[in-house]
Design an enzyme around this catalytic site. Structure first.
Site, mmCIF file in Angstrom:
data_model
loop_
_atom_site.group_PDB
_atom_site.id
_atom_site.type_symbol
_atom_site.label_atom_id
_atom_site.label_comp_id
_atom_site.label_asym_id
_atom_site.label_seq_id
_atom_site.Cartn_x
_atom_site.Cartn_y
_atom_site.Cartn_z
ATOM 1 N N GLY A 120 -21.042 32.034 -16.859
ATOM 2 C CA GLY A 120 -22.078 33.352 -17.222
ATOM 3 C C GLY A 120 -21.843 33.609 -18.428
ATOM 4 N N CYS A 121 -21.940 34.914 -18.707
ATOM 5 C CA CYS A 121 -21.740 35.417 -19.836
ATOM 6 C C CYS A 121 -20.680 35.160 -20.914
ATOM 7 C CB CYS A 121 -21.785 37.057 -19.944
ATOM 8 S SG CYS A 121 -21.419 37.962 -21.563
ATOM 9 N N PHE A 122 -20.932 34.433 -21.917
ATOM 10 C CA PHE A 122 -19.601 33.966 -22.813
ATOM 11 C C PHE A 122 -18.920 35.113 -23.384
ATOM 12 C CE2 PHE A 122 -23.364 32.473 -25.999
ATOM 13 C CZ PHE A 122 -23.330 33.680 -26.429
ATOM 14 N N CYS A 142 -17.512 37.332 -21.821
ATOM 15 C CA CYS A 142 -16.593 37.866 -20.661
ATOM 16 C C CYS A 142 -15.570 36.443 -20.480
ATOM 17 C CB CYS A 142 -17.336 38.140 -19.383
ATOM 18 S SG CYS A 142 -18.205 39.454 -19.521
#
Length: 214
Positions: free
Chosen positions: A47-49, A51
């Site tokens: 998902g969001c890099f 994080c």
């Protein structure tokens, strides 16, 4: 979704000084090597890099963590292109590590506990193929270890849903724009707001309990 949350927080804060200038990123600086003789590379999508950098940054033996794009066919993609979908790329992180100090198996343990492996083409509030979870293996040994790890987790997972995380060969990795690199350090308030608003920590705790990443 990430852009919307960031925009809302920007309005809430009303402080232009918290925004990092978006100059200096060179997405054409692709990375293809698996590491040098003394280091190795690992590539994960969760998902969001933003994080996915912090969990690996703090591990002894990890030399560097780079946010970027991989798994697609478009050369030199931009954030706007990847986040819009259709490029085949996933937001991901490339980790360079010293195998004498930390094992690939240990990196996989950290990876699993920082993602939701039960959903396809999404992670938390971010939806689309670009936000899929995936292990991009570098060579036969990583492929074997990754599949063994997934099989072992499937037998001992603390949740009922099946694991759908992809395990595929690594391909060209394109570093993301500079303002995305270590975003959690550069913009801690925005980062924490996004992470909380996206429901990431709540879902990780639901899945993994006390061993959840953060």
């Amino acid at each position: 979704m990430k852009n919307m949350i960031a925009a809302l927080l920007g309005l809430y804060l009303g402080l232009a000084g918290l925004t990092v200038a978006m100059a200096g990123g060179d997405t054409g600086n692709k990375i293809t090597a698996g590491g040098s003789d003394r280091t190795q590379a690992a590539t994960f999508a969760g998902g969001c890099f933003w994080c996915m950098e912090a969990p690996f940054d703090k591990l002894p033996g990890v030399i560097s963590v780079t946010a970027g794009y991989t798994g697609g066919s478009l050369k030199n993609p931009t954030y706007e292109q990847v986040s819009a979908g259709g490029t085949g790329h996933a937001e991901s992180v490339r980790i360079v590590y010293d195998p004498a100090r930390i094992s690939y198996s240990r990196l996989l343990e950290v990876f699993w506990r920082n993602i939701d492996p039960t959903v396809k083409d999404r992670q938390f509030c971010d939806r689309g193929h670009q936000y899929r979870s995936a292990i991009f293996f570098h060579g036969e040994e990583q492929r074997r270890i990754a599949f063994e790890s997934k099989t072992a987790l499937g037998k001992n997972k603390p949740f009922k849903a099946p694991i759908v995380t992809e395990i595929v060969p690594a391909s060209e990795f394109y570093p993301a724009e500079e303002y995305h690199q270590h975003y959690y350090k550069k913009n801690p308030i925005r980062y924490k707001f996004y992470r909380g608003s996206c429901g990431r920590d709540a879902r990780l705790k639901e899945l993994w309990g006390s061993s959840a990443g953060h």
